[in-house]
Design an enzyme around this catalytic site. Structure first.
Site, PDB file in Angstrom:
ATOM      1  N   HIS A  95       0.845  -1.187   0.000  1.00  0.00           N
ATOM      2  CA  HIS A  95       0.000   0.000   0.000  1.00  0.00           C
ATOM      3  C   HIS A  95       0.886   1.243   0.000  1.00  0.00           C
ATOM      4  O   HIS A  95       2.104   1.147   0.203  1.00  0.00           O
ATOM      5  CB  HIS A  95      -0.953   0.008   1.192  1.00  0.00           C
ATOM      6  CG  HIS A  95      -0.285  -0.089   2.531  1.00  0.00           C
ATOM      7  ND1 HIS A  95       0.469   0.924   3.067  1.00  0.00           N
ATOM      8  CD2 HIS A  95      -0.250  -1.073   3.439  1.00  0.00           C
ATOM      9  CE1 HIS A  95       0.925   0.559   4.242  1.00  0.00           C
ATOM     10  NE2 HIS A  95       0.518  -0.663   4.503  1.00  0.00           N
TER      11      HIS A  95
HETATM   12  P1  TYD Z   1      -2.182  -3.468   7.535  1.00  0.00           P
HETATM   13  O1  TYD Z   1      -2.277  -2.111   6.915  1.00  0.00           O
HETATM   14  O2  TYD Z   1      -2.684  -4.620   6.728  1.00  0.00           O
HETATM   15  O3  TYD Z   1      -0.682  -3.758   7.993  1.00  0.00           O
HETATM   16  P2  TYD Z   1       0.684  -3.723   7.110  1.00  0.00           P
HETATM   17  O4  TYD Z   1       0.915  -2.294   6.722  1.00  0.00           O
HETATM   18  O5  TYD Z   1       1.752  -4.233   8.023  1.00  0.00           O
HETATM   19  O6  TYD Z   1       0.492  -4.626   5.932  1.00  0.00           O
HETATM   20  O7  TYD Z   1      -2.953  -3.414   8.935  1.00  0.00           O
HETATM   21  C1  TYD Z   1      -3.428  -4.595   9.581  1.00  0.00           C
HETATM   22  C2  TYD Z   1      -4.701  -4.254  10.324  1.00  0.00           C
HETATM   23  O8  TYD Z   1      -4.433  -3.388  11.418  1.00  0.00           O
HETATM   24  C3  TYD Z   1      -5.735  -3.581   9.447  1.00  0.00           C
HETATM   25  O9  TYD Z   1      -7.010  -4.133   9.777  1.00  0.00           O
HETATM   26  C4  TYD Z   1      -5.706  -2.136   9.896  1.00  0.00           C
HETATM   27  C5  TYD Z   1      -5.265  -2.229  11.343  1.00  0.00           C
HETATM   28  N1  TYD Z   1      -4.470  -1.083  11.817  1.00  0.00           N
HETATM   29  C6  TYD Z   1      -5.006  -0.265  12.802  1.00  0.00           C
HETATM   30  O10 TYD Z   1      -6.138  -0.442  13.254  1.00  0.00           O
HETATM   31  N2  TYD Z   1      -4.249   0.764  13.285  1.00  0.00           N
HETATM   32  C7  TYD Z   1      -3.001   1.016  12.823  1.00  0.00           C
HETATM   33  O11 TYD Z   1      -2.327   1.963  13.304  1.00  0.00           O
HETATM   34  C8  TYD Z   1      -2.458   0.167  11.766  1.00  0.00           C
HETATM   35  C9  TYD Z   1      -1.091   0.427  11.202  1.00  0.00           C
HETATM   36  C10 TYD Z   1      -3.240  -0.860  11.308  1.00  0.00           C
END
Ligand code: TYD
Length: 131
Positions: A49
């Site tokens: 992303h």
């Molecule tokens: P995700 O964006 O998939 O993680 P990465 O960037 O490591 O691939 O996030 C995983 C889950 O956590 C998603 O459901 C969103 C949630 N999340 C939060 O609630 N708060 C946060 O600060 C972050 C970074 C993620």
């Protein structure tokens, strides 16, 4: 490419080592949020992303993983494997994390609170957004 590796000052002696992270001093933004990733494994990839506004510093507190960084024109890879190096990623950078060592722990400092609306989770949408 809107990223850079920052060498953090290490205070070390026979008792161990310490790194201090301070907003607008060795972290180039106000720190609004800290989160961490653990219990990782080599088969699993994360990220995939970009952020429209968020800036981050990522530190591999323990273990290692590889970051793929992509500004829509070039793609580079960076290994994070030292607790005294911070990977700064600015806005509008596509990132993927892979090749996690078992039990790798990443600590992430972020410039904004969590806001799913400022994520771009589709690569083609990212390319359209940065044009
Ligand atoms: P995700 O964006 O998939 O993680 P990465 O960037 O490591 O691939 O996030 C995983 C889950 O956590 C998603 O459901 C969103 C949630 N999340 C939060 O609630 N708060 C946060 O600060 C972050 C970074 C993620």
């Amino acid at each position: 490419m809107n990223y850079k590796l920052i060498n953090m000052k290490v205070f070390g002696d026979e008792r161990g080592k310490l790194v201090s992270l301070e907003g607008n001093i060795n972290v180039p933004f106000d720190i609004k949020r800290v989160y961490y990733i653990f219990d990782t494994s080599p088969e699993q990839e994360r990220g995939k992303h970009a952020h429209k506004t968020l800036e981050q510093i990522i530190i591999a507190i323990d273990g290692a993983c590889q970051f793929v960084l992509d500004d829509g024109k070039t793609r580079e890879t960076v290994w994070l494997n030292r607790p005294d190096i911070g990977l700064y990623i600015g806005k509008n950078m596509w990132r993927e994390m892979r090749h996690f060592s078992y039990g790798c722990k990443l600590m992430i400092l972020a410039s904004t609170h969590y806001n799913e609306k400022e994520y771009i989770r589709n690569y083609n949408e990212f390319l359209r957004f940065i044009k």
